[in-house]
Write an enzyme that holds these catalytic residues in place. Sequence first.
Site, PDB file in Angstrom:
ATOM      1  N   LYS A 295     -13.035  -5.272   6.423  1.00 46.43           N
ATOM      2  CA  LYS A 295     -13.670  -3.997   6.075  1.00 46.43           C
ATOM      3  C   LYS A 295     -14.844  -4.173   5.112  1.00 46.43           C
ATOM      4  CE  LYS A 295     -10.450  -3.082   2.222  1.00 46.43           C
ATOM      5  NZ  LYS A 295      -9.231  -2.389   1.796  1.00 46.43           N
TER       6      LYS A 295
ATOM      7  N   LYS B 104       0.873  -1.180   0.000  1.00 49.82           N
ATOM      8  CA  LYS B 104       0.000   0.000   0.000  1.00 49.82           C
ATOM      9  C   LYS B 104       0.896   1.212   0.000  1.00 49.82           C
ATOM     10  CE  LYS B 104      -3.820  -2.408   0.305  1.00 49.82           C
ATOM     11  NZ  LYS B 104      -5.064  -2.341  -0.436  1.00 49.82           N
TER      12      LYS B 104
ATOM     13  N   HIS C 146      -8.783 -12.329  -8.032  1.00 52.47           N
ATOM     14  CA  HIS C 146      -9.315 -11.191  -7.272  1.00 52.47           C
ATOM     15  C   HIS C 146     -10.724 -10.946  -7.783  1.00 52.47           C
ATOM     16  CE1 HIS C 146      -9.783  -7.301  -5.411  1.00 52.47           C
ATOM     17  NE2 HIS C 146      -8.638  -7.463  -4.780  1.00 52.47           N
TER      18      HIS C 146
HETATM   19  C1  3PG Z   1      -7.245  -6.757  -1.568  1.00 54.49           C
HETATM   20  O1  3PG Z   1      -6.587  -6.907  -2.595  1.00 54.49           O
HETATM   21  O2  3PG Z   1      -8.023  -7.618  -1.125  1.00 54.49           O
HETATM   22  C2  3PG Z   1      -7.181  -5.447  -0.829  1.00 54.49           C
HETATM   23  O3  3PG Z   1      -6.388  -4.550  -1.475  1.00 54.49           O
HETATM   24  C3  3PG Z   1      -6.824  -5.686   0.605  1.00 54.49           C
HETATM   25  O4  3PG Z   1      -6.247  -4.579   1.214  1.00 54.49           O
HETATM   26  P1  3PG Z   1      -6.232  -4.411   2.812  1.00 54.49           P
HETATM   27  O5  3PG Z   1      -5.654  -5.650   3.410  1.00 54.49           O
HETATM   28  O6  3PG Z   1      -5.386  -3.183   3.063  1.00 54.49           O
HETATM   29  O7  3PG Z   1      -7.650  -4.189   3.216  1.00 54.49           O
END
Ligand code: 3PG
Length: 416
Positions: A311, A152, A270
């Site tokens: 989240k 990130k 994904h």
């Molecule tokens: C993913 O690819 O699932 C997200 O980018 C996860 O990001 P995070 O762990 O910061 O919520």
Amino acid sequence: MTGIEYDDFLDLEYEPAETDLVCAFRIDPAADMTMDEAASRVASESSNGTWAALHVDEDELTDLGAVACEIDGDAVTVAYPDALFEPGSMPQILSCIAGNIMGMKAVDTIRLEDCHWPESIVSGFPGPQFGPSVAHEKLDAGDRPVLATVPKPKVGLSTDAHVRVGEEAWRGGVDLLKDDENLTDQDFNPFEDRLADSLAARDRVEDDVGERKDYLVNVTGETNEMLERVDLVAEHGGGFVMVDVITCGWSAVQSVRDRAEKHDLAIHAHRAMHAAFDRLPHHGVSMRVLAQISRLCGVDHIHTGTAGLGKLENEDTPGINEWLTAELYGLEPVLPVASGGLHPGVVDQLLEALGTDIIVQAGGGIHGHPDGTHAGAKALRQSVEASMADVSLEAYADDHEELATALEKWGAETPR
Ligand code: 3PG
């Protein structure tokens, strides 16, 4: 001549055949429709009927009509003869069972909740190549969950910064570096540079720490471009590719699966954009069905949520994971990925809810650690060690300072 009308697609006495594809819908009929009328229209439009009564010479008609065979409140079961479907074509199947019916005036809302796939359809698909076996065939995770991280900010890091973050995370104890869903081949971090430099760093780390590591590089793109990227991953010695399966589309996923097999590459799926289909509880296509489609098309891992601990919206992660790993006419299982807002403080609850045959992916939950990525990766690994040994995170933190710092920062919060 025979007449085909909507009524012909409703038969509440019908028992689905072994070979039928049986779909569970949730339907809210339009105000001027009874449930029988709406259900028969859904079965008709998704198989071989239309709005007008048809007159067809019986000799020229193969009976491919679906049957709305059960109605229980808003739950409607529709059985489709397998001959309706082109073997091995996911786009064709979806054009039937999740096609025009999603927008018919006869229903206010309609949601495809679940499918029961017959062997005759399943056998037309390859399924995963590796599934959960990546934990020991490609990595050294053994019985613990595979650990992954996505650097990130999700886009914007230069290639050098991306690789540096990845290297720190690998050294801290994660198995897989992962691209984010919207990082592909942009000027600030070109695909081939990132691929080459990340895999070179992976080789260095493996030599130093004596554990196999790998890189889930995002090959998402236009289909031909994506296939070239898959070839490049193999040329550079990678073991995995990542694909945004919903935004790419299932036909592209099927092409990638085919190419990945030639190179022995595992596919990390994904699911970005899934919520456009599955978020509204009464309309669209459930995540359960999207996961089923992914398994048939042959991805090895897919994101299925975090059982409400991260989240993202709470959803039926345990139920979906159970389906992904259940026996299905010999098809390999899929390794589910828990991702989205995870951090070390919720890992004990996560493993309790989902078991240890998963990938635990944490982005912010590693790189947001007060002492940086390396410490964050160590904290995640420590939280897994504690949970696997049935020791509370707090007790384990007594002599694991990275975990202690993570717990101090996040406790067991579920982020929003
Ligand atoms: C993913 O690819 O699932 C997200 O980018 C996860 O990001 P995070 O762990 O910061 O919520």
